[in-house]
Design an enzyme around this catalytic site. Structure first.
Site, short mmCIF file in Angstrom:
data_model
loop_
_atom_site.label_atom_id
_atom_site.label_comp_id
_atom_site.label_asym_id
_atom_site.label_seq_id
_atom_site.Cartn_x
_atom_site.Cartn_y
_atom_site.Cartn_z
N GLY A 39 0.77 -1.24 0.00
CA GLY A 39 0.00 0.00 0.00
C GLY A 39 0.80 1.28 0.00
O GLY A 39 0.21 2.37 0.08
N GLY A 41 2.72 2.37 -2.46
CA GLY A 41 2.82 2.94 -3.80
C GLY A 41 3.93 2.37 -4.66
O GLY A 41 4.40 3.04 -5.58
N LYS A 42 4.33 1.12 -4.39
CA LYS A 42 5.39 0.50 -5.19
C LYS A 42 5.01 0.45 -6.67
O LYS A 42 5.80 0.81 -7.54
CB LYS A 42 5.67 -0.92 -4.68
N THR A 43 3.78 0.00 -6.93
CA THR A 43 3.36 -0.15 -8.33
C THR A 43 3.31 1.19 -9.03
O THR A 43 3.75 1.33 -10.18
CB THR A 43 1.99 -0.85 -8.39
N SER A 44 2.78 2.21 -8.36
CA SER A 44 2.70 3.55 -8.98
C SER A 44 4.09 4.08 -9.32
O SER A 44 4.32 4.58 -10.42
CB SER A 44 2.00 4.52 -8.03
N ASP A 66 4.12 -9.79 -8.03
CA ASP A 66 3.10 -9.78 -6.99
C ASP A 66 1.95 -10.70 -7.41
O ASP A 66 1.38 -10.54 -8.48
CB ASP A 66 2.58 -8.34 -6.82
N THR A 530 -7.87 1.01 -7.18
CA THR A 530 -7.06 -0.20 -7.17
C THR A 530 -7.36 -1.11 -5.98
O THR A 530 -7.59 -2.31 -6.16
CB THR A 530 -5.56 0.15 -7.23
#
Length: 635
Positions: A39, A41-44, A66, A530
Site C-alpha cells: 500500500g 505505492g510501489k506499483t505507482s 506480486d 485499485t
C-alpha cells in the site's frame, strides 16, 4: 548495526531529497527493484519510472512478481503472463509472473516424463503432492530468475523493472535460492515438495548467477518505497537490513504521498502535515544514510500514462488537479460504523472466527486490532492473531496503556512455528530411527515447503480455538492469503480422501471457512480504485471456493470528515463518492465506513471514533457504559 538492531549500509551516502528523475536520468542500473510494505505505492512508482524511461527512448521491461498484481489498472493496458508492448507506448513492455500459471507449467514438467512408468493413481498422488503453496512459490521464482539471466527475454532491454510483491513475500523469493542450494545439495534426487530438480527451468548455477546479479551495485538497485508513517518506515528499515544481510546493499529510499497543507486553517490538514514531518525528521539510522527522493500526495490516483507522467512534472500535476477541481462532487451518504459492525459480529454468539482480508496497506491490521479490542471490552474472550510475516499488530497494541483482561495477542511466527513443527515430527518419526536415519529426516525437513506446512498447522489451531472464543485474525496481504487458503484447500482434499470417516463426521479448516455462521470474513479496502478492484478479485476467488464475505470495511474515508477546508483533501474526499457507491451497490453484502484519522496513536483514536466511552485511561473502553448501536459515518 544501530541501537535499534537494524543494519546500516556500509558506505555513507550524502542525503538527497529530490525527484527520482534526477537520479534516473544519468545514473541507472540494468535491474530496478521497487519493494516495501503493502500500500505504499510501489506499483505507482515502478510504473511512473518505467514510463519516464520509455519516454526518454529506453527499451523497458516492467515485471510484476506480486500474486495480486494490478499493473493493468495502473498502466491502462492489457498485461498477461507473456511479454507484450504497451498499447500506446511501444518501447514499454510488461509481463505478470502469474503464480498459478507458473505452478501448472511446473507440475506438467514434473509429470510428463513419468507418464510412461507410473500408474494413473501414482501420477495423481504426485500431482497432489505438488499442489501446495510451496510449489507455487518455487515455480514463480523459477520464472522470475530467468528474467534476471535473460533466458526468458532474449530481446535486449535497456532497463528491467520489477514491481515486487509486499515485503515479506519479496524477501522470501530472494532467500529461496540459498534454501534450494542447500536442499538440492543434500537431496540430489529431488524432493516431494518441489518434484525432481530437473523440472526446474533454471539450474543451481543459474540461481547463483541471479544472486550475484542482485548483489552487483553496477547491475541492480533496490528502491525502498515507504510512506511518511511509522509502520512503513519501520518496514523499509527492516527490509534494508535484511537485503544487506543478503549482500544487496545498493539501495535508495523513496518516500511517497507526502502531504503539504494548502489551507493552514484546516486542523486536519495541519495535523496530517505535522505527522509526516515528524516521521521524516526521525528516520532510523538504517535509512537516514540512503539517498532519498520524496513524492507529494496528489488529489488523484495515478492511473493511466498522463497521470503517471505527472509524478515527475509539476506543471502537469497542476493541469490535472485543475481539471479534477471542476468535477468535484460533494455528495455524501451514511453507512454503519465499526460499532454497528461489532454489534452484528457478537449478536447471539460468544465465539467464532473473524478474518480481515484485502490488499496490503489498506488497514487490515488496525481494523482487526480495533474489532478485537472492542469485543474484549464488551466482556468476550478474544484471541487476536496474525498470519502476516510483517506482523504489525503489536505496534498498535503497544499504544494501549494496558490490554483488556479478556484479550490475548499472539502471532503465527513462521520461524518459530517451523522449528516447533520440525521438533514434533522428529519426536514422532525419529523414535526408532538410527542416527543416520534421523540425520536424513532432518535434511528432508529443511525443504522450503516445511515453512508452509508449519504455518498451516498454527493457522488450523487458531481456527479450532474459535469454537470456544472469538478469534480475530489479521491475514497477510492478498497474495499470501490466497496461498494460505490454497494450502487449506489441499489439506481439506487430502483429509476427505484418506479419512475413514463419513463427510458428515469431520470438519476441516476449509469447511470451517465455508461456514458463514462460524467464519466472518471482512474485506478491507480504501476508497480508491485499485484497492477496490483487488478486494473484488479476492471476493470472487473466495466465492469460487465457497467462502462468502460478511462485510466490506472501507477504511480511511476522508469524506467521513465533516469540516474539511483544505482544497487538496476536499478533492480527494470528493473522488471517493463514486468508488464507495460502487462498493455498496454492486460488491458488498454490507458496507462499513471508517473515517480517516490523522493520529500517531491510531488504535486509541479508532476506539474513541467507534463510539466507545472511555474510562480513566485513554485507549481503554469502559465496558460498564452503555453503547449506542448503529452509529452512522458519512462517506
Amino acid at each position: 548495526m544501530n541501537e535499534d538492531g537494524l543494519k546500516v549500509p556500509p558506505r555513507q551516502v550524502r542525503l538527497q531529497t529530490k525527484y527520482i528523475r534526477t537520479v534516473m536520468d544519468n545514473s541507472y542500473t540494468k535491474f530496478l527493484f521497487f519493494t516495501g510494505k503493502g500500500g505504499v505505492g510501489k506499483t505507482s512508482l515502478a510504473c511512473a519510472t518505467a514510463v519516464s524511461l520509455a519516454d526518454q527512448g529506453k527499451k523497458v521491461l516492467l515485471i510484476s512478481t506480486d500474486p495480486a498484481s494490478n499493473l493493468a489498472d495502473v498502466l491502462d493496458t492489457e498485461v498477461s503472463n507473456h511479454i507484450s508492448p504497451h498499447k500506446a507506448l511501444h518501447n514499454l513492455f510488461t509481463v505478470n509472473i502469474n503464480p498459478e500459471v507458473s505452478a501448472i507449467d511446473y507440475r506438467n514438467r514434473v509429470l510428463e516424463p513419468l507418464k510412461g512408468s507410473h500408474s494413473a493413481d501414482e501420477l495423481m498422488k504426485i500431482n497432489e503432492g505438488l499442489s501446495g503453496a510451496c510449489t507455487t512459490e518455487i515455480a514463480s521464482f523459477d520464472e522470475f530468475s530467468r528474467f534476471i539471466t535473460g533466458e526468458e527475454s532474449p530481446e535486449q532491454y535497456d532497463v528491467v523493472i520489477f514491481d515486487t510483491a509486499p515485503t515479506g513475500h519479496t524477501l522470501r523469493l530472494l532467500e529461496l535460492p540459498a534454501a534450494w542450494d542447500t536442499f538440492l545439495d543434500h537431496n540430489p534426487g529431488g524432493a516431494s515438495c518441489i518434484g525432481p530438480s530437473s523440472a526446474l527451468k533454471s539450474s543451481k548455477e543459474r540461481y547463483r548467477q541471479v544472486v550475484n546479479s542482485l548483489r552487483d551495485s553496477l547491475l541492480t538497485t533496490f528502491y525502498l518505497v515507504s510512506r511518511a508513517d511509522k509502520a512503513s518506515i519501520r518496514e523499509a528499515a527492516k527490509t534494508s537490513g535484511e537485503l544487506i544481510d543478503l549482500g544487496m546493499s545498493h539501495q535508495r529510499l523513496l518516500i511517497n504521498g507526502i502531504f503539504k497543507a494548502v489551507d493552514k486553517t484546516d486542523p486536519i490538514a495541519r495535523q496530517m502535515e505535522t505527522l509526516a514531518e515528524n516521521q521524516l525528521t526521525t528516520l532510523p539510522a538504517a535509512l537516514s544514510h540512503l539517498p532519498r527522493s520524496t513524492f507529494p500526495l496528489l488529489p488523484y490516483n495515478l492511473l493511466g500514462l498522463e497521470k503517471l507522467r505527472s509524478l515527475f512534472d509539476l506543471n502537469l500535476q497542476t493541469t490535472i488537479s485543475t481539471q479534477i477541481h471542476t468535477q468535484t462532487n460533494e455528495e455524501h451518504r451514511a453507512f454503519p460504523d465499526l460499532t454497528a459492525l461489532v454489534d452484528q459480529l457478537e449478536k447471539d454468539r460468544s465465539s467464532g472466527l473473524i478474518m480481515t482480508m484485502g490488499k496490503g496497506g489498506v488497514g487490515k491490521t488496525i481494523i482487526a486490532a480495533t474489532v478485537a479490542t472492542m469485543l474484549a471490552n464488551r466482556g468476550h474472550d478474544v484471541l487476536l492473531t496474525t498470519t502476516d510475516p510483517a506482523a504489525h499488530i503489536q505496534d498498535f497494541i503497544n499504544q494501549l496503556p494496558e490490554l483488556p483482561a479478556t484479550l490475548t495477542v499472539e502471532r503465527i511466527d513462521p520461524k518459530r512455528e517451523t522449528q516447533r513443527y520440525i521438533d514434533k515430527v522428529v519426536a514422532q518419526k525419529g523414535v526408532n530411527l538410527s542416527l543416520e536415519g534421523k540425520a536424513l529426516l532432518l535434511e528432508d525437513l529443511q525443504s522450503p515447503c516445511t515453512v508452509e506446512v508449519a504455518v498451516f498447522h498454527a493457522f488450523s489451531a487458531a481456527i479450532h480455538r474459535a469454537k470456544r472464543q472469538f478469534v480475530v485474525m489479521d491475514t497477510a496481504p492478498t497474495g499470501h492469503t490466497l496461498l494460505l487458503l490454497d494450502t487449506t484447500g489441499s489439506y481439506h482434499r487430502e483429509v476427505m480422501k484418506n479419512t475413514g470417516h463419513s463427510p458428515g463426521r469431520i470438519t476441516t479448516p476449509y469447511m470451517s471457512l465455508q461456514d458463514s455462521d462460524f467464519a466472518r470474513i471482512l474485506l478491507v479496502s480504501l476508497p480508491e480504485t485499485t484497492p477496490m478492484r483487488e478486494a473484488e478479485a479476492l471476493q470472487n476467488d473466495l466465492k469460487r471456493a465457497g467462502i462468502t464475505p460478511f462485510a466490506w470495511v472501507i477504511n480511511q474515508c476522508l469524506s467521513a470528515l465533516p469540516d474539511l477546508k483544505d482544497p487538496l483533501l476536499r478533492k480527494r474526499a470528493s473522488a471517493e463518492s463514486a468508488i464507495i457507491n460502487t462498493i455498496d451497490q454492486t460488491l458488498a453484502p454490507q458496507t462499513v465506513a471508517v473515517p480517516y484519522l490523522a493520529e500517531s496513536s491510531l488504535l486509541p483514536a479508532m476506539l474513541h471514533q467507534a463510539g466507545r466511552i472511555f474510562g480513566g485511561q485513554p485507549g481503554l473502553a469502559n465496558v460498564n457504559e452503555p453503547t449506542e448501536s448503529g452509529t452512522k459515518q458519512f462517506c
